[in-house]
Design a protein around this motif. Sequence first.
Motif, PDB file in Angstrom:
ATOM      1  N   UNK A 188       0.809  -1.223   0.000  1.00 45.51           N
ATOM      2  CA  UNK A 188       0.000   0.000   0.000  1.00 45.51           C
ATOM      3  C   UNK A 188       0.841   1.272   0.000  1.00 45.51           C
ATOM      4  N   UNK A 189       2.168   1.125  -0.117  1.00 45.19           N
ATOM      5  CA  UNK A 189       3.057   2.274  -0.182  1.00 45.19           C
ATOM      6  C   UNK A 189       3.622   2.721   1.151  1.00 45.19           C
ATOM      7  N   UNK A 190       3.155   2.164   2.253  1.00 42.05           N
ATOM      8  CA  UNK A 190       3.679   2.541   3.570  1.00 42.05           C
ATOM      9  C   UNK A 190       4.972   1.790   3.854  1.00 42.05           C
ATOM     10  N   UNK A 191       5.722   2.312   4.837  1.00 43.79           N
ATOM     11  CA  UNK A 191       6.986   1.702   5.215  1.00 43.79           C
ATOM     12  C   UNK A 191       7.070   1.565   6.726  1.00 43.79           C
ATOM     13  N   UNK A 192       7.763   0.551   7.143  1.00 43.46           N
ATOM     14  CA  UNK A 192       8.047   0.348   8.551  1.00 43.46           C
ATOM     15  C   UNK A 192       9.566   0.398   8.740  1.00 43.46           C
ATOM     16  N   UNK A 193       9.995   1.156   9.721  1.00 42.39           N
ATOM     17  CA  UNK A 193      11.417   1.294  10.007  1.00 42.39           C
ATOM     18  C   UNK A 193      11.744   0.546  11.288  1.00 42.39           C
ATOM     19  N   UNK A 194      12.816  -0.184  11.287  1.00 38.46           N
ATOM     20  CA  UNK A 194      13.180  -0.957  12.460  1.00 38.46           C
ATOM     21  C   UNK A 194      14.667  -1.179  12.557  1.00 38.46           C
ATOM     22  N   UNK A 195      15.067  -1.891  13.600  1.00 40.10           N
ATOM     23  CA  UNK A 195      16.475  -2.226  13.803  1.00 40.10           C
ATOM     24  C   UNK A 195      16.835  -3.557  13.163  1.00 40.10           C
ATOM     25  N   UNK A 196      15.872  -4.471  13.165  1.00 40.37           N
ATOM     26  CA  UNK A 196      16.095  -5.822  12.658  1.00 40.37           C
ATOM     27  C   UNK A 196      14.849  -6.264  11.898  1.00 40.37           C
ATOM     28  N   UNK A 197      15.052  -7.010  10.811  1.00 41.44           N
ATOM     29  CA  UNK A 197      13.939  -7.627  10.089  1.00 41.44           C
ATOM     30  C   UNK A 197      14.166  -9.134  10.035  1.00 41.44           C
ATOM     31  N   UNK A 198      13.103  -9.882  10.280  1.00 40.45           N
ATOM     32  CA  UNK A 198      13.179 -11.341  10.248  1.00 40.45           C
ATOM     33  C   UNK A 198      12.164 -11.855   9.236  1.00 40.45           C
ATOM     34  N   UNK A 199      12.625 -12.623   8.267  1.00 41.97           N
ATOM     35  CA  UNK A 199      11.719 -13.220   7.289  1.00 41.97           C
ATOM     36  C   UNK A 199      11.191 -14.535   7.845  1.00 41.97           C
TER      37      UNK A 199
END
Length: 474
Positions: free
Chosen positions: A146-157
């Motif tokens: 939907x075009x939004x973004x989430x910012x974080x320190x770590x991403x886990x798939x």
Amino acid sequence: MSRFSERHVIIVGGGASGVLLAYQLLQQAHSNVRVTLIEKRPEVGRGLAYHTGNADHLLNVRAANMSALPEDPDHFWRWLSSHEHGQQLCPDPFCFVPRRLYGDYIASLIAPFLAEDDGARRLTIIRGECVAVSEGASGVTVSLADGTRQLGDVAVLATGHDAAVPRSAWHADPWISPSVPGFSQDATVLILGTGLTMADYVLSLLRAGHRGPIVAMSRRGLMAKGHRRIAPCKISEDEIPFGAPGSTLLRWFRQRIAAHVADGGDWRGVIDAIRPFSHRLWHELPQSSKRSFLEHARAWWDVHRHRMAPEVEARIATAIADGQLRIAAAKLVKIDGGSVAGRAHYRRRGRSEIETLEVGAVIDCTGIVRDPRATANPAVRSLFDQGLARCDPLRIGIEVTADCAVVGADGTPSQRLFAIGPLTRAAFWEIIAIPDIRSQCAALANRLVQAQPIEVPPREAPALAAAPDHQVAI
């Protein structure tokens, strides 16, 4: 948000693997982690495995072994015993419950965090599709459809199994109800694959009142064996030939089974006794032996290791005895036809002539997409496109380290990108069932909770991959 007082972990995938990791991150009393769980399906905790509403689709692991918590092996059994219909569905720990019910259990793990003010602050569930994951100098960016973004320190798939996409209008998706245009209840249905997914789909057809012939076809025509009330035998770690070539390991395994059967045991007891050592066995197996196993022995291992619930086994056996279901050892050559029906051209194992079968529908139950680069998942593709991930040499999963860090195209493990569950089968092999995934999630959660703040430069993507224009420092 101060990164040094609180760590933000974004989990891409809200199926069983993602929920188990979220629970492990949040349940620790002194955890400084905030979790965002992204799931495109309406419900969390289900994924492909537990979204089915068909009560005939049962777990293929007994209830006693399905606790989500490695430190509390009776957790699921206690939850089930307190459930409104638990005792009726499952009178003892050996039972095999509907998969939908198990999805309820997984979802219940994180329900308290959503109900409490503090928990709601620490856990956010976003329903949407992740289309890209990128890594910057000070964090990760997860982009949604939907075009939004989430910012974080770590991403886990935690994206789970990548199911094959139906290839034509008369192919049916095995993960939804058995219905395609022109699909008559009297039509012949061809199922590609003879494993557990095939068994589930046959049960779906029978439940829907299908009357026509069902032909299940695979290269060897092997079907999953059934469970029995068998306890694992005792095998000590020092008697297993870790690191030996596959031929030596196979010879030892066969001898161990023969000896156990000669003493009055069941081969299942040996298979189950090996389970605690499967990760080490796979890790120390020579690469040439891994390749040989995948080509020649995998199908045999799967039908003995991943077994059917006794109730499912009995219904499949009845369908075969009645003549409605036929299992064929054959290879599909091609399919052609119109929008209503098709012709399947196939060659039986050991023969050269091509035979033809008129079919009303073709269902691909061969399982998951095995080559990760063939994935339809845009989040995984984005990592490949940026050089932030690479396939393992056998092309059965993305390459990760022993602690689940994603390895980039240049061979460097990330300190911000991780993967869990079936995506990591190249490193762990036996990582598709809850008893294995729960331990993996607990170990990764401990690492992420105890880790110090990350201050590392971003990994450079190869020159052919355009750098994402939406990286934002946090």
